[in-house]
Design a protein around this motif. Structure first.
Motif, short mmCIF file in Angstrom:
data_model
loop_
_atom_site.label_atom_id
_atom_site.label_comp_id
_atom_site.label_asym_id
_atom_site.label_seq_id
_atom_site.Cartn_x
_atom_site.Cartn_y
_atom_site.Cartn_z
N VAL A 100 0.97 -1.14 0.41
CA VAL A 100 0.04 0.10 0.27
C VAL A 100 0.76 1.68 -0.23
O VAL A 100 1.73 1.04 0.98
CB VAL A 100 -0.93 0.02 1.02
CG1 VAL A 100 -2.29 1.21 1.37
CG2 VAL A 100 -2.08 -1.59 1.11
N GLU A 101 0.41 2.60 -0.80
CA GLU A 101 1.31 3.14 -0.75
C GLU A 101 0.28 4.47 -0.57
O GLU A 101 -0.52 4.76 -1.14
CB GLU A 101 1.81 3.92 -2.30
CG GLU A 101 3.03 4.79 -2.19
CD GLU A 101 3.65 5.74 -3.40
OE1 GLU A 101 3.22 4.99 -4.37
OE2 GLU A 101 4.23 6.40 -3.59
N MET A 109 4.98 5.26 -8.21
CA MET A 109 5.97 4.36 -7.96
C MET A 109 4.85 2.31 -7.98
O MET A 109 5.71 2.30 -8.55
CB MET A 109 6.11 4.14 -6.45
CG MET A 109 6.56 3.23 -5.61
SD MET A 109 7.99 3.21 -4.87
CE MET A 109 7.42 4.09 -3.25
N LEU A 110 3.25 3.00 -7.70
CA LEU A 110 2.97 1.94 -8.10
C LEU A 110 3.29 1.18 -9.01
O LEU A 110 2.76 0.08 -9.28
CB LEU A 110 1.99 1.78 -6.99
CG LEU A 110 1.39 1.98 -5.14
CD1 LEU A 110 0.00 1.93 -5.14
CD2 LEU A 110 1.98 0.78 -4.87
N GLU A 111 3.32 1.72 -10.10
CA GLU A 111 2.81 0.92 -11.47
C GLU A 111 3.90 0.16 -11.70
O GLU A 111 3.43 -0.70 -12.41
CB GLU A 111 3.51 2.01 -12.54
CG GLU A 111 4.38 2.47 -13.47
CD GLU A 111 3.97 3.65 -14.23
OE1 GLU A 111 3.27 3.70 -14.65
OE2 GLU A 111 5.75 4.22 -14.44
N ASN A 112 5.04 0.28 -10.94
CA ASN A 112 6.46 -0.57 -10.95
C ASN A 112 5.61 -2.10 -10.03
O ASN A 112 5.89 -3.39 -10.58
CB ASN A 112 6.98 -0.46 -10.13
CG ASN A 112 8.02 0.59 -11.25
OD1 ASN A 112 8.61 0.84 -12.20
ND2 ASN A 112 7.45 2.06 -10.56
N PHE A 113 5.16 -2.01 -9.84
CA PHE A 113 4.36 -3.52 -8.45
C PHE A 113 2.96 -3.89 -9.37
O PHE A 113 3.00 -5.03 -10.10
CB PHE A 113 3.89 -3.24 -7.54
CG PHE A 113 4.68 -2.45 -6.65
CD1 PHE A 113 5.41 -3.50 -5.36
CD2 PHE A 113 5.09 -0.99 -6.58
CE1 PHE A 113 6.33 -2.81 -4.56
CE2 PHE A 113 6.14 -1.03 -5.81
CZ PHE A 113 6.72 -1.92 -4.32
N ALA A 114 2.38 -2.70 -10.33
CA ALA A 114 1.58 -3.25 -11.13
C ALA A 114 1.55 -3.61 -12.05
O ALA A 114 1.18 -5.16 -12.48
CB ALA A 114 0.97 -2.47 -11.18
N HIS A 120 -1.88 -4.24 -5.06
CA HIS A 120 -1.22 -3.13 -4.55
C HIS A 120 -2.51 -2.06 -4.63
O HIS A 120 -3.24 -2.56 -4.99
CB HIS A 120 -0.18 -2.52 -5.76
CG HIS A 120 -1.23 -2.65 -7.10
ND1 HIS A 120 -1.11 -3.24 -7.87
CD2 HIS A 120 -1.74 -1.11 -6.99
CE1 HIS A 120 -1.80 -2.17 -8.48
NE2 HIS A 120 -1.98 -1.49 -8.58
N LEU A 121 -1.96 -1.21 -3.76
CA LEU A 121 -3.46 -0.23 -3.73
C LEU A 121 -2.34 1.25 -3.01
O LEU A 121 -2.27 1.58 -2.37
CB LEU A 121 -4.09 -0.73 -3.02
CG LEU A 121 -5.60 0.64 -2.27
CD1 LEU A 121 -6.28 0.58 -3.69
CD2 LEU A 121 -6.27 0.37 -0.92
N THR A 140 -6.18 2.82 -6.57
CA THR A 140 -6.10 3.64 -6.61
C THR A 140 -7.15 4.90 -5.76
O THR A 140 -8.61 4.41 -5.97
CB THR A 140 -5.65 4.82 -7.29
OG1 THR A 140 -4.94 4.55 -7.86
CG2 THR A 140 -4.97 6.48 -6.13
N LEU A 141 -7.33 4.43 -4.27
CA LEU A 141 -8.56 5.32 -3.37
C LEU A 141 -7.99 6.40 -3.34
O LEU A 141 -7.24 6.89 -3.20
CB LEU A 141 -8.23 4.05 -2.45
CG LEU A 141 -9.13 3.98 -1.03
CD1 LEU A 141 -10.58 3.08 -1.98
CD2 LEU A 141 -9.03 3.33 -0.18
N VAL A 142 -8.80 7.41 -3.52
CA VAL A 142 -9.24 8.59 -2.93
C VAL A 142 -9.28 8.87 -1.79
O VAL A 142 -10.48 8.86 -1.26
CB VAL A 142 -9.77 9.55 -4.33
CG1 VAL A 142 -9.67 11.18 -3.79
CG2 VAL A 142 -9.83 8.99 -6.09
#
Ligand code: TYD
Length: 399
Positions: A100-101, A109-114, A120-121, A140-142
């Motif tokens: 989680v970021e 950053m998270l696109e690398n995990f995706a 990921h979230l 992504t959660l707003v």
């Protein structure tokens, strides 16, 4: 004022004066309603946290028109790829781990995990940047992250192996909420990893422009250890970073759950040797800020007297502190060039210097460029070799 972390009574050691919202680029119709507050840093001798006294309401800084996009720099893309790979190699355990970021911005950053199919979230309060993250395949959660969000996410997605942040934690006044959220969200040997501009680097360089509304804290290892200890977390590793003009990556885990790297003791000792725990260090910093201001204003006046054109390079958030503290306006800087479309055609917060696209700089280069994006110096110098070779002069408030 009371320390935001430990409630100890503290007093600001200086003022940078009246400041607008650092990322509040605006059009002339909004000049008359512009919001200002007084920017006053303080140091707590009890928990050793460097902080600002006043902060505008978060909705004024982080909203659907947030002007900060992480993807604007090629070097930052590289940095986040390396950061993500380092987390994958060193800190993801178990089958199907969740990362989680918080403050995941445009998903850089998270696109690398995706891309690797890792669960990921992203938790990101600004809707405009969150939308870009989604377009890059990042869930992504707003939402603002805190105790409640940590609990809700754990319920819905399960416990996380890693909770990460980059250039976000120092924006969040309620660190206690983050610590509670981390406690609720992380699995028993999960890690909390974040990096932010580093107090040690700021004091060493007098890079006072790290201090602006969004940066409610400038952390040191000493302060981070104190902040998270009451929630059962300890520092297990520390890694210095070059990003943002000198940052630190802090790695924390539940006490005793992970081995502690030698870097922790080493950097804590280094901070004590630099006097980061002593109030006199901040008095010296105040004096250094004043000298830096006098020098920059003198330099710009000399350029003006000599009839030389000066253009600012990079309408950074940091530049808002420099411009407003030094009272530098369009009489000294013709415009600031910036590659971020949302800033172009607008005016800088407070001092109202026009912001123009990069082409305005490239097509009609000035005599002198004032480097506000000094944290990208290498990237900029590579890009601007022709300007430099043709005799273009660079100045910076840090030189
Ligand atoms: P950033 O480094 O994120 O600093 P801050 O956190 O203080 O805003 O911002 C860099 C800004 O500089 C951003 O608006 C883009 C701009 N920029 C350029 O215009 N040209 C460049 O070559 C680079 C690297 C950045």
């Amino acid at each position: 004022m009371k320390c935001r972390i430990c409630s100890h009574e503290i007093t600001p050691f200086m003022t940078f004066g009246r400041m607008p919202i650092a990322n509040g680029f605006l059009t002339p119709k909004d000049f008359k309603d512009e919001y200002f507050f007084e920017l006053k840093p303080a140091f707590c001798t009890e928990c050793l946290t460097f902080q600002v006294e006043d902060q505008p309401p978060p909705e004024m800084m982080f909203h659907e028109n947030y002007a900060f996009f992480s993807r604007t720099s090629a070097h930052m893309q590289r940095h986040f790829k390396d950061y993500a790979e380092w987390v994958m190699e060193n800190h993801l355990r178990g089958a199907d781990p969740l990362v989680v970021e918080l403050g995941s911005n445009d998903g850089i950053m998270l696109e690398n995990f995706a891309k690797r199919g890792i669960r990921h979230l992203g938790v990101e309060p600004s809707a405009n940047v969150a939308e870009i993250a989604r377009q890059h395949g990042v869930n992504t959660l707003v939402r603002f992250f805190g105790a409640e969000a940590g609990t809700d996410i754990a319920k819905e997605y399960g416990h996380a192996a890693a909770l990460m942040a980059a250039n976000v934690m120092c924006h969040i006044p309620d660190i206690h909420g983050i610590a509670k959220g981390a406690d609720a969200l992380l699995c028993s040997d999960g890690v909390l990893i974040f990096e932010d501009p580093y107090l040690g680097a700021m004091i060493e360089k007098t890079s006072y422009d790290q201090i602006y509304d969004e940066h409610v804290y400038i952390f040191s290892a000493l302060s981070v250890a104190n902040m998270f200890a009451p929630y059962g977390f300890e520092l297990i590793d520390l890694l210095k970073q070059e990003t943002h003009g000198g940052s630190m990556r802090y790695v924390l885990a539940r006490k005793g759950s992970r081995p502690v790297a030698p870097s922790v003791e080493m950097i804590l000792a280094e901070e004590k040797a630099a006097g980061l725990h002593l109030p006199e260090t901040y008095e010296k910093f105040r004096q250094a800020c004043e000298s830096s201001k006098e020098r920059l204003v003198r330099l710009l006046n000399e350029e003006k007297k000599a009839g030389r054109r000066v253009i600012g390079y990079g309408a950074t958030s940091k530049s808002t502190t420099i411009l407003n503290y030094c009272k530098i306006g369009p009489d000294l800087i013709e415009f600031i060039s910036d590659t971020t479309p949302i800033k172009q055609g607008k005016f800088t917060p407070g001092m109202h210097i026009p912001v123009k696209p990069y082409e305005a700089f490239a097509e009609n280069p000035p005599d002198t460029a004032l480097l506000f994006a000094w944290n990208h110096k290498r990237e900029v110098m590579d890009k601007e070799r022709a300007f430099t070779l043709a005799g273009g002069k660079w100045i910076c408030h840090l030189d």
